[in-house]
Write a protein that holds these residues in place. Structure first.
Motif, PDB file in Angstrom:
ATOM      1  N   SER A 178      25.676  -9.726  28.901  1.00 28.65           N
ATOM      2  CA  SER A 178      24.436  -8.739  29.445  1.00 28.65           C
ATOM      3  C   SER A 178      24.276  -7.614  28.909  1.00 28.65           C
ATOM      4  CB  SER A 178      24.622  -8.561  30.970  1.00 28.65           C
ATOM      5  OG  SER A 178      24.752  -9.741  31.841  1.00 28.65           O
ATOM      6  N   ALA A 179      25.226  -6.926  28.357  1.00 26.51           N
ATOM      7  CA  ALA A 179      25.268  -5.589  27.763  1.00 26.51           C
ATOM      8  C   ALA A 179      24.812  -5.723  26.343  1.00 26.51           C
ATOM      9  CB  ALA A 179      26.469  -5.087  27.462  1.00 26.51           C
ATOM     10  N   PHE A 180      25.069  -6.785  25.574  1.00 28.74           N
ATOM     11  CA  PHE A 180      24.298  -7.269  24.513  1.00 28.74           C
ATOM     12  C   PHE A 180      22.947  -7.560  24.547  1.00 28.74           C
ATOM     13  CE2 PHE A 180      28.476  -8.988  22.374  1.00 28.74           C
ATOM     14  CZ  PHE A 180      28.684  -7.555  22.282  1.00 28.74           C
ATOM     15  N   ALA A 181      22.525  -8.313  25.634  1.00 25.57           N
ATOM     16  CA  ALA A 181      20.951  -8.657  25.959  1.00 25.57           C
ATOM     17  C   ALA A 181      20.384  -7.378  26.099  1.00 25.57           C
ATOM     18  CB  ALA A 181      20.901  -9.607  27.086  1.00 25.57           C
ATOM     19  N   ALA A 182      20.788  -6.205  26.907  1.00 28.08           N
ATOM     20  CA  ALA A 182      20.310  -5.214  27.277  1.00 28.08           C
ATOM     21  C   ALA A 182      19.982  -4.301  26.026  1.00 28.08           C
ATOM     22  CB  ALA A 182      20.991  -4.580  28.403  1.00 28.08           C
ATOM     23  N   LEU A 183      21.075  -4.353  25.572  1.00 26.21           N
ATOM     24  CA  LEU A 183      20.861  -3.401  24.100  1.00 26.21           C
ATOM     25  C   LEU A 183      19.886  -3.788  23.009  1.00 26.21           C
ATOM     26  CD1 LEU A 183      21.629  -0.868  22.573  1.00 26.21           C
ATOM     27  CD2 LEU A 183      23.594  -2.113  21.799  1.00 26.21           C
ATOM     28  N   SER A 184      19.864  -5.159  22.861  1.00 25.70           N
ATOM     29  CA  SER A 184      18.956  -5.589  22.119  1.00 25.70           C
ATOM     30  C   SER A 184      17.416  -5.588  22.401  1.00 25.70           C
ATOM     31  CB  SER A 184      19.210  -7.426  21.983  1.00 25.70           C
ATOM     32  OG  SER A 184      18.022  -8.157  21.418  1.00 25.70           O
ATOM     33  N   MET A 185      17.120  -5.759  23.978  1.00 25.08           N
ATOM     34  CA  MET A 185      15.765  -5.629  24.417  1.00 25.08           C
ATOM     35  C   MET A 185      15.376  -4.160  24.186  1.00 25.08           C
ATOM     36  SD  MET A 185      14.423  -8.611  24.613  1.00 25.08           S
ATOM     37  CE  MET A 185      15.327  -9.063  23.304  1.00 25.08           C
ATOM     38  N   THR A 186      16.490  -3.357  24.612  1.00 23.38           N
ATOM     39  CA  THR A 186      16.138  -1.680  24.379  1.00 23.38           C
ATOM     40  C   THR A 186      15.672  -1.459  22.987  1.00 23.38           C
ATOM     41  OG1 THR A 186      17.513  -1.325  26.058  1.00 23.38           O
ATOM     42  CG2 THR A 186      17.138   0.554  24.632  1.00 23.38           C
ATOM     43  N   LEU A 187      16.413  -2.130  21.899  1.00 18.15           N
ATOM     44  CA  LEU A 187      15.783  -1.570  20.597  1.00 18.15           C
ATOM     45  C   LEU A 187      14.686  -2.209  20.169  1.00 18.15           C
ATOM     46  CD1 LEU A 187      19.447  -2.287  18.921  1.00 18.15           C
ATOM     47  CD2 LEU A 187      18.481  -0.105  19.199  1.00 18.15           C
ATOM     48  N   ALA A 188      14.331  -3.400  20.772  1.00 16.35           N
ATOM     49  CA  ALA A 188      13.135  -4.088  20.465  1.00 16.35           C
ATOM     50  C   ALA A 188      11.920  -3.415  21.011  1.00 16.35           C
ATOM     51  CB  ALA A 188      13.187  -5.484  21.172  1.00 16.35           C
ATOM     52  N   GLY A 189      12.120  -2.662  22.237  1.00 20.71           N
ATOM     53  CA  GLY A 189      11.097  -1.926  23.065  1.00 20.71           C
ATOM     54  C   GLY A 189      10.901  -0.489  22.308  1.00 20.71           C
ATOM     55  N   SER A 190      11.935  -0.107  21.672  1.00 21.93           N
ATOM     56  CA  SER A 190      11.831   1.256  21.035  1.00 21.93           C
ATOM     57  C   SER A 190      10.911   1.100  19.679  1.00 21.93           C
ATOM     58  CB  SER A 190      13.269   1.873  20.757  1.00 21.93           C
ATOM     59  OG  SER A 190      13.801   0.940  19.461  1.00 21.93           O
ATOM     60  N   SER A 191      10.884  -0.126  19.270  1.00 25.29           N
ATOM     61  CA  SER A 191      10.123  -0.555  18.359  1.00 25.29           C
ATOM     62  C   SER A 191       8.811  -0.316  18.368  1.00 25.29           C
ATOM     63  CB  SER A 191      10.398  -1.580  17.341  1.00 25.29           C
ATOM     64  OG  SER A 191      10.113  -2.809  18.400  1.00 25.29           O
ATOM     65  N   VAL A 192       8.256  -0.579  19.462  1.00 24.84           N
ATOM     66  CA  VAL A 192       6.837  -0.108  19.883  1.00 24.84           C
ATOM     67  C   VAL A 192       6.360   1.099  19.569  1.00 24.84           C
ATOM     68  CG1 VAL A 192       5.225  -0.380  21.970  1.00 24.84           C
ATOM     69  CG2 VAL A 192       7.033  -1.885  21.722  1.00 24.84           C
ATOM     70  N   ALA A 193       7.346   1.970  19.559  1.00 21.89           N
ATOM     71  CA  ALA A 193       6.785   3.484  19.241  1.00 21.89           C
ATOM     72  C   ALA A 193       6.287   3.651  17.893  1.00 21.89           C
ATOM     73  CB  ALA A 193       7.749   4.329  19.636  1.00 21.89           C
ATOM     74  N   VAL A 194       6.942   2.751  16.999  1.00 18.49           N
ATOM     75  CA  VAL A 194       6.578   2.771  15.595  1.00 18.49           C
ATOM     76  C   VAL A 194       5.620   1.605  15.072  1.00 18.49           C
ATOM     77  CG1 VAL A 194       8.966   3.912  15.014  1.00 18.49           C
ATOM     78  CG2 VAL A 194       8.580   1.271  14.860  1.00 18.49           C
ATOM     79  N   LEU A 195       5.372   0.868  15.811  1.00 18.92           N
ATOM     80  CA  LEU A 195       4.338  -0.151  15.581  1.00 18.92           C
ATOM     81  C   LEU A 195       2.950   0.305  15.345  1.00 18.92           C
ATOM     82  CD1 LEU A 195       5.571  -3.275  17.970  1.00 18.92           C
ATOM     83  CD2 LEU A 195       5.748  -2.959  15.185  1.00 18.92           C
ATOM     84  N   GLY A 196       2.755   1.338  16.004  1.00 17.92           N
ATOM     85  CA  GLY A 196       1.287   2.052  15.710  1.00 17.92           C
ATOM     86  C   GLY A 196       1.131   2.578  14.430  1.00 17.92           C
ATOM     87  N   THR A 197       2.122   2.812  13.617  1.00 21.12           N
ATOM     88  CA  THR A 197       2.112   3.084  12.204  1.00 21.12           C
ATOM     89  C   THR A 197       1.662   2.148  11.444  1.00 21.12           C
ATOM     90  OG1 THR A 197       3.978   4.559  12.836  1.00 21.12           O
ATOM     91  CG2 THR A 197       3.303   4.128  10.438  1.00 21.12           C
ATOM     92  N   LEU A 198       1.885   0.749  11.947  1.00 24.00           N
ATOM     93  CA  LEU A 198       1.490  -0.542  11.214  1.00 24.00           C
ATOM     94  C   LEU A 198       0.448  -0.981  11.708  1.00 24.00           C
ATOM     95  CD1 LEU A 198       5.058  -2.045  10.777  1.00 24.00           C
ATOM     96  CD2 LEU A 198       3.753  -0.830   8.749  1.00 24.00           C
ATOM     97  N   ARG A 199      -0.320  -0.390  12.586  1.00 25.79           N
ATOM     98  CA  ARG A 199      -1.672  -0.983  13.018  1.00 25.79           C
ATOM     99  C   ARG A 199      -2.662  -1.256  12.130  1.00 25.79           C
ATOM    100  NH1 ARG A 199      -2.395   2.562  16.502  1.00 25.79           N
ATOM    101  NH2 ARG A 199      -1.322   1.401  18.398  1.00 25.79           N
ATOM    102  N   ASP A 200      -2.812  -0.665  11.070  1.00 22.44           N
ATOM    103  CA  ASP A 200      -3.945  -0.830   9.927  1.00 22.44           C
ATOM    104  C   ASP A 200      -3.394  -1.689   8.653  1.00 22.44           C
ATOM    105  OD1 ASP A 200      -5.866   0.292  11.395  1.00 22.44           O
ATOM    106  OD2 ASP A 200      -5.237   2.443  10.619  1.00 22.44           O
ATOM    107  N   HIS A 201      -1.977  -1.861   8.771  1.00 27.13           N
ATOM    108  CA  HIS A 201      -1.568  -2.752   7.559  1.00 27.13           C
ATOM    109  C   HIS A 201      -1.450  -4.160   7.972  1.00 27.13           C
ATOM    110  CE1 HIS A 201       1.276  -2.583   4.186  1.00 27.13           C
ATOM    111  NE2 HIS A 201       1.741  -3.558   4.584  1.00 27.13           N
ATOM    112  N   PRO A 202      -1.976  -4.990   6.782  1.00 24.20           N
ATOM    113  CA  PRO A 202      -1.879  -6.331   6.943  1.00 24.20           C
ATOM    114  C   PRO A 202      -0.840  -7.023   7.784  1.00 24.20           C
ATOM    115  CG  PRO A 202      -2.730  -5.870   4.947  1.00 24.20           C
ATOM    116  CD  PRO A 202      -2.035  -4.576   5.680  1.00 24.20           C
ATOM    117  N   VAL A 203      -0.966  -7.897   8.710  1.00 24.67           N
ATOM    118  CA  VAL A 203       0.384  -8.198   9.668  1.00 24.67           C
ATOM    119  C   VAL A 203       1.240  -9.191   8.754  1.00 24.67           C
ATOM    120  CG1 VAL A 203      -1.102 -10.314  10.393  1.00 24.67           C
ATOM    121  CG2 VAL A 203       0.779  -9.299  11.896  1.00 24.67           C
ATOM    122  N   PHE A 204       0.708 -10.009   8.204  1.00 26.22           N
ATOM    123  CA  PHE A 204       1.685 -11.135   7.298  1.00 26.22           C
ATOM    124  C   PHE A 204       2.494 -10.108   6.215  1.00 26.22           C
ATOM    125  CE2 PHE A 204      -1.205 -14.560   8.615  1.00 26.22           C
ATOM    126  CZ  PHE A 204      -0.243 -15.139   9.223  1.00 26.22           C
ATOM    127  N   ALA A 205       1.969  -9.237   5.573  1.00 25.60           N
ATOM    128  CA  ALA A 205       2.435  -8.353   4.436  1.00 25.60           C
ATOM    129  C   ALA A 205       3.750  -7.534   5.263  1.00 25.60           C
ATOM    130  CB  ALA A 205       1.356  -7.499   3.796  1.00 25.60           C
TER     131      ALA A 205
END
Length: 318
Positions: free
Chosen positions: A5-32
């Motif tokens: 459970s701790a591993f799953a929670a930490l994994s999803m917490t890291l995944a959620g934190s990445s949302v904050a930086v995804l906006g930086t790639l909003r205009d970058h081609p998705v496949f690239a």
């Protein structure tokens, strides 16, 4: 149960934190962008396998295992990111989040059905609570039709595949190797998308920093944690922790000063935590049982061989 459970929670917490930086790639081609992300993760994971992997030659994958790796990379990883991004262009991103947030319920029902068993009422209730929490945290958004709805459902299917397909690979290969193989398989798929779309530009310094975070932390580290959790507690329970993704995203934006939690986020957090308690807290110590050798008699296709104690059935982003 606690370690998984701790591993799953930490994994999803890291995944959620990445949302904050995804906006930086909003205009970058998705496949690239995905090619750079998974390429970096593949290199890092390869180095980790060489340093920390078991001694001796790497195990040779069977054709069935290679098929799982390709499905995991093609649909569960690349497919999810492409579908979720495209769906957000056609409809309200909050609606996409709500659709994908039903993954715990879908996995809780689908996993035992694939093993010809009855779904656990406890896991189903937990999935409902987590889905409700995700809806409260995201907001329901505007209902989608046509392409937006179809792409949101594809993203949901990809999320389910990510949980179900990988689990049988972890026991024979280990979470580190599964993560490395999946990321390596994702790179040529992304490059094929670059060639097909013709969309590629060099990343800006800000975009490159985002790629480094996504590849090193939200992919390499998070995937190893996630696949380990799948083996320890099974997909039915591990996928419940995906409800932490929107909550982690809100917390990260609050820390960075780019967002602020609201009443809906608080209600969502309470519902998600309630779902995690219902789905993971046992009255007796959790034990894994019912191991089935890969390809052995009676193995259910695409389902993990780890049987959670509260279930009669066996059984991972972005």
């Amino acid at each position: 149960m606690i370690r998984g459970s701790a591993f799953a929670a930490l994994s999803m917490t890291l995944a959620g934190s990445s949302v904050a930086v995804l906006g930086t790639l909003r205009d970058h081609p998705v496949f690239a962008g995905q090619a750079l992300r998974f390429g970096l993760a593949a290199v890092l994971l390869h180095l980790l396998v060489r340093r920390f992997g078991p001694p001796g030659p790497a195990p040779r994958l069977t054709p069935a295992q290679w098929l799982r790796v390709l499905v995991l990379a093609g649909l569960g990883m690349v497919g999810f990111n492409v579908a979720a991004t495209a769906a957000g262009h056609h409809t309200d991103p909050a609606f996409v989040g709500v659709v994908v947030g039903t993954a715990p319920l879908v996995v809780g029902v689908l996993t035992p059905l694939l093993a010809r068993a009855r779904p656990s009422g406890r896991v189903v209730v937990a999935g409902l609570l987590v889905a409700a929490g995700v809806a409260a945290a995201h907001g329901l958004g505007a209902p989608a039709g046509g392409a937006g709805l179809a792409l949101a459902v594809v993203a949901l299917a990809a999320e389910v595949v990510f949980a179900l397909v990988a689990a049988p690979l972890v026991a024979p290969l280990g979470a580190l190797r599964v993560s490395a193989y999946a990321c390596m398989a994702a790179v040529p798929l992304c490059l094929a998308g670059v060639v097909a779309t013709g969309a590629y530009v060099l990343p800006t310094p800000g975009e490159l920093a985002a790629v480094v975070w996504l590849g090193a932390v939200a992919t390499a580290v998070a995937y190893v944690l996630w696949f380990t959790a799948l083996d320890l507690i099974g997909a039915e329970r591990a996928v419940l922790f995906s409800g932490l993704v929107p909550l982690s995203a809100v917390a990260t934006t609050a820390v960075l000063g780019t967002g602020a939690p609201g009443a809906g986020h608080l209600v969502g957090a309470v519902a998600v935590v309630a779902g995690l308690v219902v789905g993971t807290v046992e009255r007796r110590p959790a034990r894994l049982r019912g191991r089935v050798a890969p390809g052995g008699e009676g193995e259910a296709p695409w389902v993990s061989d780890s049987v959670p104690p509260s279930s009669t059935a066996p059984i991972s982003t972005p």
